[in-house]
Design a protein around this motif. Structure first.
Motif, PDB file in Angstrom:
ATOM      1  N   LEU A   1      33.605  35.232 -10.765  1.00  0.00           N
ATOM      2  CA  LEU A   1      34.995  34.339 -11.481  1.00  0.00           C
ATOM      3  C   LEU A   1      34.996  33.666 -12.218  1.00  0.00           C
ATOM      4  O   LEU A   1      33.929  32.845 -12.168  1.00  0.00           O
ATOM      5  CB  LEU A   1      35.950  34.336 -10.070  1.00  0.00           C
ATOM      6  CG  LEU A   1      37.246  33.615 -10.565  1.00  0.00           C
ATOM      7  CD1 LEU A   1      37.798  34.366 -10.945  1.00  0.00           C
ATOM      8  CD2 LEU A   1      37.551  32.811  -8.973  1.00  0.00           C
TER       9      LEU A   1
ATOM     10  N   ARG B   1      35.985  30.351 -14.115  1.00  0.00           N
ATOM     11  CA  ARG B   1      37.230  29.208 -14.169  1.00  0.00           C
ATOM     12  C   ARG B   1      37.745  29.004 -15.302  1.00  0.00           C
ATOM     13  O   ARG B   1      36.292  29.009 -16.793  1.00  0.00           O
ATOM     14  CB  ARG B   1      36.332  28.455 -13.486  1.00  0.00           C
ATOM     15  CG  ARG B   1      36.004  28.352 -12.136  1.00  0.00           C
ATOM     16  CD  ARG B   1      36.166  27.329 -11.262  1.00  0.00           C
ATOM     17  NE  ARG B   1      35.985  27.862  -9.638  1.00  0.00           N
ATOM     18  CZ  ARG B   1      36.270  28.439  -9.137  1.00  0.00           C
ATOM     19  NH1 ARG B   1      37.644  29.110  -9.584  1.00  0.00           N
ATOM     20  NH2 ARG B   1      36.419  29.202  -7.496  1.00  0.00           N
ATOM     21  N   LYS B   2      38.648  28.785 -15.858  1.00  0.00           N
ATOM     22  CA  LYS B   2      39.011  28.174 -17.175  1.00  0.00           C
ATOM     23  C   LYS B   2      38.850  29.117 -18.223  1.00  0.00           C
ATOM     24  O   LYS B   2      38.744  28.939 -19.088  1.00  0.00           O
ATOM     25  CB  LYS B   2      38.597  26.737 -17.106  1.00  0.00           C
ATOM     26  CG  LYS B   2      38.768  25.385 -16.817  1.00  0.00           C
ATOM     27  CD  LYS B   2      37.924  24.667 -17.107  1.00  0.00           C
ATOM     28  CE  LYS B   2      38.255  23.258 -16.348  1.00  0.00           C
ATOM     29  NZ  LYS B   2      37.495  22.009 -16.198  1.00  0.00           N
TER      30      LYS B   2
ATOM     31  N   SER C   1      39.681  33.274 -14.319  1.00  0.00           N
ATOM     32  CA  SER C   1      40.977  32.187 -13.290  1.00  0.00           C
ATOM     33  C   SER C   1      42.368  32.090 -13.800  1.00  0.00           C
ATOM     34  O   SER C   1      43.311  31.944 -12.428  1.00  0.00           O
ATOM     35  CB  SER C   1      40.190  31.117 -12.619  1.00  0.00           C
ATOM     36  OG  SER C   1      40.329  30.185 -14.241  1.00  0.00           O
ATOM     37  N   GLU C   2      42.360  32.051 -14.983  1.00  0.00           N
ATOM     38  CA  GLU C   2      43.772  32.212 -15.696  1.00  0.00           C
ATOM     39  C   GLU C   2      44.461  32.977 -16.211  1.00  0.00           C
ATOM     40  O   GLU C   2      45.320  32.893 -17.204  1.00  0.00           O
ATOM     41  CB  GLU C   2      43.802  30.604 -16.452  1.00  0.00           C
ATOM     42  CG  GLU C   2      43.058  29.236 -16.064  1.00  0.00           C
ATOM     43  CD  GLU C   2      43.348  28.552 -16.763  1.00  0.00           C
ATOM     44  OE1 GLU C   2      44.161  27.982 -17.503  1.00  0.00           O
ATOM     45  OE2 GLU C   2      42.571  27.590 -16.487  1.00  0.00           O
TER      46      GLU C   2
ATOM     47  N   GLN D   1      35.295  31.431 -22.623  1.00  0.00           N
ATOM     48  CA  GLN D   1      33.511  31.148 -22.249  1.00  0.00           C
ATOM     49  C   GLN D   1      32.690  32.344 -22.414  1.00  0.00           C
ATOM     50  O   GLN D   1      31.861  33.031 -21.597  1.00  0.00           O
ATOM     51  CB  GLN D   1      33.553  31.608 -20.205  1.00  0.00           C
ATOM     52  CG  GLN D   1      35.415  30.339 -20.249  1.00  0.00           C
ATOM     53  CD  GLN D   1      34.555  28.682 -19.729  1.00  0.00           C
ATOM     54  OE1 GLN D   1      34.047  27.915 -20.321  1.00  0.00           O
ATOM     55  NE2 GLN D   1      36.256  27.997 -20.167  1.00  0.00           N
TER      56      GLN D   1
ATOM     57  N   SER E   1      43.419  30.566 -21.720  1.00  0.00           N
ATOM     58  CA  SER E   1      43.031  29.094 -20.549  1.00  0.00           C
ATOM     59  C   SER E   1      44.641  28.684 -21.435  1.00  0.00           C
ATOM     60  O   SER E   1      43.836  28.066 -22.236  1.00  0.00           O
ATOM     61  CB  SER E   1      42.398  28.710 -20.014  1.00  0.00           C
ATOM     62  OG  SER E   1      41.599  28.407 -21.788  1.00  0.00           O
TER      63      SER E   1
END
Length: 263
Positions: A232, A234-235, A208-209, A244, A155
């Motif tokens: 999913l 995110r980031k 997501s990215e 993450q 990300s």
């Protein structure tokens, strides 16, 4: 360091957690080694046998002459699990590791009782794209790809941290032979038909990215398997286990609990 001598290749592997626990096997992405899972493992439930290995041509594993076939990469995983006497594992595969996971589940249902298909697909990219990447590595080395790969892997938030240089170093230190060999294996793989025949608990994870396997591509593959679930993060980019790790471990832990895979 532990190595399994499989004849044409020597695979570097590591076992953490409970040696008598329910086995969870991790297969890494192209251009990475088992360190991508380092930050995830401490957040997983206790009582699991956590098995990581470096793909052929990656990390501390040996790099036979390229090109490699996906069949050879699947056979590596199969023979490693036989060597370690592993049955009924949950196999967590990221990117090319997720392709190996699909192929292994089709071939050896005795070895795999659940799948986590992370940032992967039944088919990734077009053969011409992979051939171009092989040519670039041959003429200019992995370094020539490194900046573009970081954009796909992470990300924007992660790319702005000093930590990203460590992961860039990991990429450029991989064997050019191993990297090219695995590019060839991805180029030759289309698992839409075999994967659509799978009937086992499956979790799909996307970032997501992710610039390499966007969420829609991951979801399309996960939807081939009836009863599968999709999450999913995110980031996160192509390596959400690095981007993450706590959230990744939470998704994994919930899935293991749901299917009753614990020590």
């Amino acid at each position: 360091m532990q190595f399994a001598d499989l004849g044409d290749v020597q695979l570097h592997y590591q076992i953490d957690g409970d040696p008598n626990g329910a086995p969870v096997v991790f297969a890494n992405a192209l251009g990475t080694d088992m360190r991508i899972w380092d930050a995830v493992l401490p957040h997983l439930p206790a009582g699991l046998k956590l098995i990581r290995y470096d793909l052929r041509g990656h990390g501390q594993s040996s790099a036979p002459p390229a090109p490699y076939s996906m069949g050879a990469l699947i056979r590596d995983a199969e023979q490693l699990l036989d060597h370690l006497e592993v049955r009924d594992c949950v196999f967590v595969g990221l990117s090319i590791g997720g392709m190996i996971a699909q192929g292994l589940a089709v071939k050896r249902l005795d070895q795999v009782r659940g799948l986590v298909l992370s940032n992967t697909a039944a088919k990734i990219g077009m053969p011409a794209m992979w051939q171009q990447r092989i040519e670039t590595v041959k003429t200019a080395g992995i370094e020539a790809l490194a900046d573009a790969v970081m954009e796909r892997w992470f990300s924007r938030r992660m790319r702005d941290t000093p930590e990203v240089s460590e992961w860039r170093d990991m990429l450029v230190q991989q064997s050019p032979m191993g990297y090219s060999g695995c590019c060839a294996a991805i180029a030759g793989t289309d698992f839409y038909t075999p994967t659509s025949g799978l009937r086992l608990p499956t979790l799909g994870i996307a970032g997501s990215e992710d610039g390499a396997t966007p969420p829609d591509l991951v979801r399309e593959t996960i939807d081939l398997i009836p009863g599968s679930s999709f999450s999913l993060i995110r980031k996160a980019g192509h390596l959400p286990c690095v981007d993450q790790p706590k959230e990744y471990a939470a998704l994994l832990g919930t899935f293991l609990q749901k299917i009753g895979h614990h020590g």
